[in-house]
Design a protein around this motif. Structure first.
Motif, mmCIF file in Angstrom:
data_model
loop_
_atom_site.group_PDB
_atom_site.id
_atom_site.type_symbol
_atom_site.label_atom_id
_atom_site.label_comp_id
_atom_site.label_asym_id
_atom_site.label_seq_id
_atom_site.Cartn_x
_atom_site.Cartn_y
_atom_site.Cartn_z
ATOM 1 N N PRO A 238 0.821 -1.206 0.000
ATOM 2 C CA PRO A 238 0.000 0.000 0.000
ATOM 3 C C PRO A 238 0.859 1.262 0.000
ATOM 4 C CG PRO A 238 0.044 -0.984 2.175
ATOM 5 C CD PRO A 238 0.763 -1.933 1.260
ATOM 6 N N LEU A 239 0.290 2.328 -0.528
ATOM 7 C CA LEU A 239 0.929 3.644 -0.434
ATOM 8 C C LEU A 239 0.626 4.248 0.926
ATOM 9 C CD1 LEU A 239 0.141 5.355 -3.863
ATOM 10 C CD2 LEU A 239 2.340 4.536 -3.048
ATOM 11 N N HIS A 240 1.442 5.179 1.350
ATOM 12 C CA HIS A 240 1.206 5.986 2.549
ATOM 13 C C HIS A 240 1.184 5.189 3.842
ATOM 14 C CE1 HIS A 240 0.412 9.061 -0.364
ATOM 15 N NE2 HIS A 240 -0.590 8.368 -0.855
ATOM 16 N N ALA A 241 1.785 4.001 3.841
ATOM 17 C CA ALA A 241 1.845 3.188 5.053
ATOM 18 C C ALA A 241 3.232 2.563 5.145
ATOM 19 C CB ALA A 241 0.778 2.092 5.012
ATOM 20 N N PRO A 242 3.897 2.733 6.276
ATOM 21 C CA PRO A 242 5.225 2.116 6.414
ATOM 22 C C PRO A 242 5.126 0.596 6.344
ATOM 23 C CG PRO A 242 4.822 3.707 8.171
ATOM 24 C CD PRO A 242 3.525 3.511 7.453
ATOM 25 N N LEU A 243 6.075 -0.032 5.696
ATOM 26 C CA LEU A 243 6.133 -1.489 5.677
ATOM 27 C C LEU A 243 6.559 -1.979 7.052
ATOM 28 C CD1 LEU A 243 8.008 -2.342 2.337
ATOM 29 C CD2 LEU A 243 5.593 -2.708 2.861
ATOM 30 N N ALA A 244 5.832 -2.929 7.586
ATOM 31 C CA ALA A 244 6.203 -3.499 8.881
ATOM 32 C C ALA A 244 7.454 -4.355 8.736
ATOM 33 C CB ALA A 244 5.046 -4.327 9.437
ATOM 34 N N ALA A 245 7.496 -5.148 7.671
ATOM 35 C CA ALA A 245 8.620 -6.045 7.428
ATOM 36 C C ALA A 245 8.630 -6.425 5.958
ATOM 37 C CB ALA A 245 8.481 -7.301 8.286
ATOM 38 N N LEU A 246 9.743 -6.972 5.536
ATOM 39 C CA LEU A 246 9.842 -7.495 4.173
ATOM 40 C C LEU A 246 9.343 -8.933 4.161
ATOM 41 C CD1 LEU A 246 13.373 -6.118 3.276
ATOM 42 C CD2 LEU A 246 11.156 -5.223 2.528
ATOM 43 N N PRO A 247 8.825 -9.399 3.033
ATOM 44 C CA PRO A 247 8.365 -10.784 2.958
ATOM 45 C C PRO A 247 9.521 -11.764 3.173
ATOM 46 C CG PRO A 247 7.750 -9.553 0.975
ATOM 47 C CD PRO A 247 8.625 -8.678 1.790
ATOM 48 N N ALA A 248 9.257 -12.819 3.923
ATOM 49 C CA ALA A 248 10.295 -13.816 4.192
ATOM 50 C C ALA A 248 10.728 -14.541 2.925
ATOM 51 C CB ALA A 248 9.791 -14.823 5.226
ATOM 52 N N ALA A 249 9.807 -14.715 1.994
ATOM 53 C CA ALA A 249 10.099 -15.451 0.766
ATOM 54 C C ALA A 249 10.290 -14.506 -0.416
ATOM 55 C CB ALA A 249 8.971 -16.443 0.487
ATOM 56 N N ALA A 250 10.907 -13.378 -0.198
ATOM 57 C CA ALA A 250 11.110 -12.408 -1.273
ATOM 58 C C ALA A 250 11.934 -13.038 -2.394
ATOM 59 C CB ALA A 250 11.809 -11.169 -0.740
ATOM 60 N N ASP A 251 11.427 -12.905 -3.619
ATOM 61 C CA ASP A 251 12.153 -13.427 -4.770
ATOM 62 C C ASP A 251 12.195 -12.433 -5.927
ATOM 63 O OD1 ASP A 251 9.515 -13.539 -5.563
ATOM 64 O OD2 ASP A 251 9.591 -15.620 -6.261
ATOM 65 N N ARG A 252 11.847 -11.170 -5.618
ATOM 66 C CA ARG A 252 11.836 -10.104 -6.620
ATOM 67 C C ARG A 252 12.328 -8.802 -5.983
ATOM 68 N NH1 ARG A 252 7.416 -13.227 -7.148
ATOM 69 N NH2 ARG A 252 6.677 -13.709 -9.247
ATOM 70 N N GLY A 253 12.833 -7.945 -6.814
ATOM 71 C CA GLY A 253 13.051 -6.576 -6.388
ATOM 72 C C GLY A 253 11.787 -5.794 -6.697
ATOM 73 N N PHE A 254 11.395 -4.906 -5.803
ATOM 74 C CA PHE A 254 10.207 -4.080 -6.024
ATOM 75 C C PHE A 254 10.642 -2.619 -6.076
ATOM 76 C CE2 PHE A 254 6.413 -1.680 -5.165
ATOM 77 C CZ PHE A 254 5.430 -2.388 -5.838
ATOM 78 N N VAL A 255 10.401 -1.963 -7.195
ATOM 79 C CA VAL A 255 10.711 -0.547 -7.338
ATOM 80 C C VAL A 255 9.538 0.215 -6.736
ATOM 81 C CG1 VAL A 255 11.255 1.338 -8.912
ATOM 82 C CG2 VAL A 255 12.000 -1.000 -9.455
ATOM 83 N N HIS A 256 9.714 0.733 -5.536
ATOM 84 C CA HIS A 256 8.626 1.450 -4.881
ATOM 85 C C HIS A 256 8.400 2.822 -5.511
ATOM 86 C CE1 HIS A 256 5.833 2.974 -1.982
ATOM 87 N NE2 HIS A 256 6.597 4.045 -1.873
ATOM 88 N N ASP A 257 9.495 3.542 -5.742
ATOM 89 C CA ASP A 257 9.362 4.879 -6.317
ATOM 90 C C ASP A 257 10.651 5.259 -7.020
ATOM 91 O OD1 ASP A 257 8.280 7.346 -6.967
ATOM 92 O OD2 ASP A 257 8.624 8.228 -5.005
ATOM 93 N N LEU A 258 10.490 5.769 -8.220
ATOM 94 C CA LEU A 258 11.594 6.345 -8.974
ATOM 95 C C LEU A 258 11.063 7.674 -9.497
ATOM 96 C CD1 LEU A 258 13.886 4.611 -11.551
ATOM 97 C CD2 LEU A 258 13.080 6.944 -11.843
ATOM 98 N N ALA A 259 11.689 8.749 -9.054
ATOM 99 C CA ALA A 259 11.232 10.088 -9.446
ATOM 100 C C ALA A 259 12.416 10.922 -9.901
ATOM 101 C CB ALA A 259 10.527 10.769 -8.280
ATOM 102 N N VAL A 260 12.132 11.788 -10.895
ATOM 103 C CA VAL A 260 13.146 12.682 -11.451
ATOM 104 C C VAL A 260 12.570 14.094 -11.467
ATOM 105 C CG1 VAL A 260 14.515 13.236 -13.505
ATOM 106 C CG2 VAL A 260 14.130 10.841 -12.860
ATOM 107 N N SER A 261 13.353 15.030 -11.023
ATOM 108 C CA SER A 261 12.957 16.430 -11.054
ATOM 109 C C SER A 261 12.682 16.862 -12.496
ATOM 110 C CB SER A 261 14.081 17.286 -10.466
ATOM 111 O OG SER A 261 13.786 18.646 -10.612
ATOM 112 N N PRO A 262 11.658 17.663 -12.715
ATOM 113 C CA PRO A 262 11.374 18.134 -14.078
ATOM 114 C C PRO A 262 12.577 18.814 -14.748
ATOM 115 C CG PRO A 262 9.537 18.671 -12.644
ATOM 116 C CD PRO A 262 10.647 18.132 -11.756
ATOM 117 N N THR A 263 13.442 19.441 -13.971
ATOM 118 C CA THR A 263 14.612 20.113 -14.545
ATOM 119 C C THR A 263 15.631 19.137 -15.119
ATOM 120 O OG1 THR A 263 15.772 20.159 -12.429
ATOM 121 C CG2 THR A 263 14.387 22.071 -12.965
#
Length: 167
Positions: A72-97
């Motif tokens: 979910p957005l706007h909620a801190p993650l309590a923990a990472l999944p124990a069976a993580a098998d992927r990278g998750f790009v949560h946010d990638l942002a670039v300044s308009p300039t």
């Protein structure tokens, strides 16, 4: 614009991240320093900041994830999944300039390489409607999935394999 440099993101960089976030998204998708800082705490090795000279011009926050959809957005993650098998790009942002200078692709390359070194089978992210073409160019395809509230109309869960690391 000055030469682009990338470096690991640190907690002291969160004010700069918030500045880039506001410039990139306006008021639409602001997440707090608490929410973003928690992702940084959980996966500091998967977060980078881009500078042009002294100015922060982009960032990426990522973390390990599994196949349970999107956090979910706007909620801190309590923990990472124990069976993580992927990278998750949560946010990638670039300044308009700095748009059009390759900042987003350079930041994505950092996360892609991190995911590969970690041995993940793939990567996931939620693309906002206007970012879908960028992610398609980087090898992602849409998955049929309901998203948590807050991602906006046209947003979609996307995934790519890490078998083809050239894209």
């Amino acid at each position: 614009m000055s030469r682009l440099t990338l470096r690991p993101l640190g907690a002291a960089d969160l004010p700069a991240v918030l500045t880039v976030q506001r410039a990139a998204y306006g008021e639409g998708y602001q997440e707090s320093a608490t929410v973003l800082g928690r992702k940084l705490e959980l996966a500091p090795q998967a977060c980078w900041l881009a500078h042009a000279g002294e100015e922060a011009v982009g960032y990426v926050l990522a973390h390990p994830w599994d196949d349970t959809g999107a956090p979910p957005l706007h909620a801190p993650l309590a923990a990472l999944p124990a069976a993580a098998d992927r990278g998750f790009v949560h946010d990638l942002a670039v300044s308009p300039t700095a748009r059009g200078l390759g900042v987003a692709s350079a930041l994505f390359a950092c996360v892609r390489d991190w995911s590969n070194v970690a041995g993940y089978r793939g990567m996931r992210l939620v693309a906002l409607a206007d970012a879908v073409p960028f992610w398609v160019r980087h090898g992602f395809s849409a998955l049929p999935a309901a998203l948590p509230a807050g991602y906006g109309d046209g947003a979609c869960l996307m995934e790519r394999s890490l078998h083809d690391l050239q894209a």
